[in-house]
Motif scaffolding. Structure first.
Motif, short mmCIF file in Angstrom:
data_model
loop_
_atom_site.label_atom_id
_atom_site.label_comp_id
_atom_site.label_asym_id
_atom_site.label_seq_id
_atom_site.Cartn_x
_atom_site.Cartn_y
_atom_site.Cartn_z
N ARG A 198 -5.67 -1.56 4.48
CA ARG A 198 -5.71 -0.13 4.11
C ARG A 198 -6.31 0.69 5.25
O ARG A 198 -5.78 1.74 5.63
N GLN A 199 -7.40 0.20 5.81
CA GLN A 199 -8.06 0.91 6.92
C GLN A 199 -7.14 0.91 8.16
O GLN A 199 -7.05 1.90 8.88
N ALA A 200 -6.47 -0.22 8.36
CA ALA A 200 -5.58 -0.33 9.52
C ALA A 200 -4.43 0.68 9.41
O ALA A 200 -4.07 1.33 10.40
N ASN A 213 -8.19 -5.92 6.22
CA ASN A 213 -8.51 -4.48 6.17
C ASN A 213 -7.25 -3.64 6.32
O ASN A 213 -7.22 -2.65 7.05
N ASN A 264 0.83 -1.21 0.00
CA ASN A 264 0.00 0.00 0.00
C ASN A 264 0.86 1.26 0.00
O ASN A 264 0.36 2.36 0.28
N SER A 297 -8.47 -10.27 10.40
CA SER A 297 -9.26 -9.08 10.13
C SER A 297 -8.34 -7.87 9.87
O SER A 297 -8.64 -7.02 9.01
N SER A 311 -12.14 3.74 16.44
CA SER A 311 -12.59 3.47 15.06
C SER A 311 -11.70 2.45 14.36
O SER A 311 -12.02 2.00 13.26
N TYR A 312 -10.55 2.16 14.94
CA TYR A 312 -9.62 1.24 14.28
C TYR A 312 -9.29 0.08 15.21
O TYR A 312 -8.24 0.07 15.88
N GLU A 361 -4.52 3.45 7.83
CA GLU A 361 -5.13 4.77 8.07
C GLU A 361 -5.12 5.05 9.58
O GLU A 361 -4.79 6.15 10.02
N GLY A 362 -5.47 4.03 10.35
CA GLY A 362 -5.46 4.15 11.82
C GLY A 362 -4.06 4.38 12.36
O GLY A 362 -3.86 5.14 13.30
#
Lengths: 237, 218
Positions: free
Chosen positions: A215-217, A213, A88, A209, A201-202, A219-220
């Motif tokens: 990309r979201q991780a 996720n 990423n 999991s 939120s993260y 971001e966190g």
């Protein structure tokens, strides 16, 4: 006393010593802060491995072999996630340096990057600082031995975690003006570090999991770095 | 090893006692009875003394019966005042506000000079959360030599705000299976709510030494 009895006593004493240990910190005296306009940001010691860590791994209950297995499990998970992060375009040290730079600038300092060579295997403060050349008023020495995701145990979620150790030394005489640690998502009481509660939120219930996720991780994790940089800026105001 | 057993036990007990003593509290003021009538000016005549390098920190427990002051806007704050030691050399004051049950005293500090004017304010925002306490450090240099009193008061703007934090930790259960003892360890989490409050426990450490000043001291 048999072997296991000896281990019990050694473990008990080790726990006692651990309970007494804590980070050593020094606040920044506002009268000394006034003379610091330009900070030399020394090359931080930050690993590019995004750590995946369980503070208390279930394997640790199973003696020496279990502890080794737990360690191996965490190394494998860290390697897997670091690969996903690289995919990423996420390089830990570069992102972190950017967050710190932004935080210091926000605190009103002019920031100049100063390259120093560090050991690639250890994370600690430098023992010697560059001689003053008049271009900066102080050096900021940073290291982080934990950037990644931690879970307290096998049944608790993984959250972004950053542990940053900071020292500000006056360039002219290398006097320590400030030293502290900042922990985002600290385990326990943070051992004396400034603690920042993680964003809810993260959270990732299990490692699969986290991977699914990524990309979201990440971001966190970027949020954790940003907030840690802002906290450092707040401490140095 | 058998002879060493009492020695090891002594070390283990000493460590536990030493670490437990780090958090001991000596309240210097805890009043019972009815709540006092709030005044409109700081009452500094009854200020407690602050001793440098005392063996124990000064601890103040703020309760509903602690002195209070009504601000011009009508808001009431609880407070406590200290008479500062006469200045002779630089020193620092570390202030810690500890979570007490569900309450965390939201502190603000004011330094008062010999003209009874506020010379410095350390707002709530200058405190940092370290685990279960809010903490700040105040420096006293020659430029602060005329400061005579310190007032710690509750911060009215944030008092009443609630916060939920996740606390992590672990427990260890020793298990004997046949001849082999082992320790079952489990990492845990729980949510904890606390409210920034006008009451709670605040500790004061006045220090002339012990500040880190050179690399390698730690």
């Amino acid at each position: 006393m048999n072997k296991s009895g000896q281990i019990f006593w050694v473990a008990l004493i080790a726990l006692g010593l651990q309970a007494c240990s804590g980070i050593q910190y020094r606040a920044l005296d506002p009268s000394e802060r006034r003379d610091i306009k330009t900070i030399g940001l020394l090359t931080p010691a930050v690993s590019d491995t995004v750590a995946v860590k369980m503070s208390v791994h279930p394997g640790q209950s199973l003696g020496m072999i279990g502890t080794l297995l737990a360690r191996s499990d965490m190394i494998d998970k860290s390697a897997d996630f670091t690969q996903a992060a690289s995919g990423n375009g996420f390089v830990c040290s570069k992102r972190f340096e950017k967050s710190l730079y932004a935080g210091l600038t926000k605190a009103g300092y002019a920031v100049k990057k100063v390259h120093v060579s560090r050991s690639t295997s250890s994370y600690e403060f430098l023992t010697r600082y560059p001689e003053a050349d008049g271009s900066v008023d102080a050096y900021l020495d940073l290291y982080s031995d934990l950037v990644g995701f931690t879970a307290a145990g096998g049944t608790t979620p993984y959250r972004p975690t950053v542990l940053l150790h900071v020292r500000l030394v006056r360039a002219s005489d290398h006097k320590v003006l400030y030293q502290d640690a900042i922990a985002y998502n600290a385990f326990g009481d943070g051992a004396g570090a400034v603690t920042i509660a993680p964003s809810r939120s993260y959270e990732f219930a299990v490692f699969s999991s986290l991977m699914a996720n990524a990309r979201q991780a990440l971001e966190g994790l970027q949020l954790a770095m940003k907030v840690t940089g802002e906290e450092l800026a707040r401490q140095l105001r | 090893m058998k002879q060493a057993r009492p020695f090891l036990l002594l070390i283990a007990v000493s460590l536990v006692v030493a670490c437990a003593n780090q958090g001991s509290i000596k309240a210097v003021r805890k009043e019972g009875g009815p709540a006092p009538i709030c005044t409109r000016a700081w009452q500094l005549n009854s200020a407690a003394t602050l001793e440098l390098d005392a063996s124990q920190p000064k601890a103040v427990e703020f309760t509903s019966s602690s002195p209070c002051l009504v601000e011009p806007g009508g808001r009431a704050v609880t407070y406590f005042s200290f008479a500062l030691p006469s200045y002779s050399a630089p020193w620092v004051l570390r202030v810690e506000s500890h979570i007490d049950g569900r309450a965390l005293f939201a502190p603000e500090i004011m330094l008062i000079n010999r003209d009874r004017k506020v010379s410095r304010r350390i707002p709530y925002e200058r405190f940092s959360l370290r685990g279960n306490q809010l903490q700040t450090t105040i420096f006293f240099n020659s430029e602060h030599a005329d400061e005579q009193y310190l007032i710690v008061r509750s911060a009215p703007d944030v008092s009443g705000q609630g916060t939920t934090v996740v606390e992590s930790g672990y427990f260890v259960v020793p298990i004997i299976a046949g001849l082999i003892p082992f320790f079952y360890m489990q990492g845990t989490e729980r949510e904890r709510e606390y409210v920034l409050s006008h009451s709670g426990i605040v500790k004061f450490y006045a220090l002339t030494q012990g500040l880190l000043s050179r690399p390698g001291e730690n």
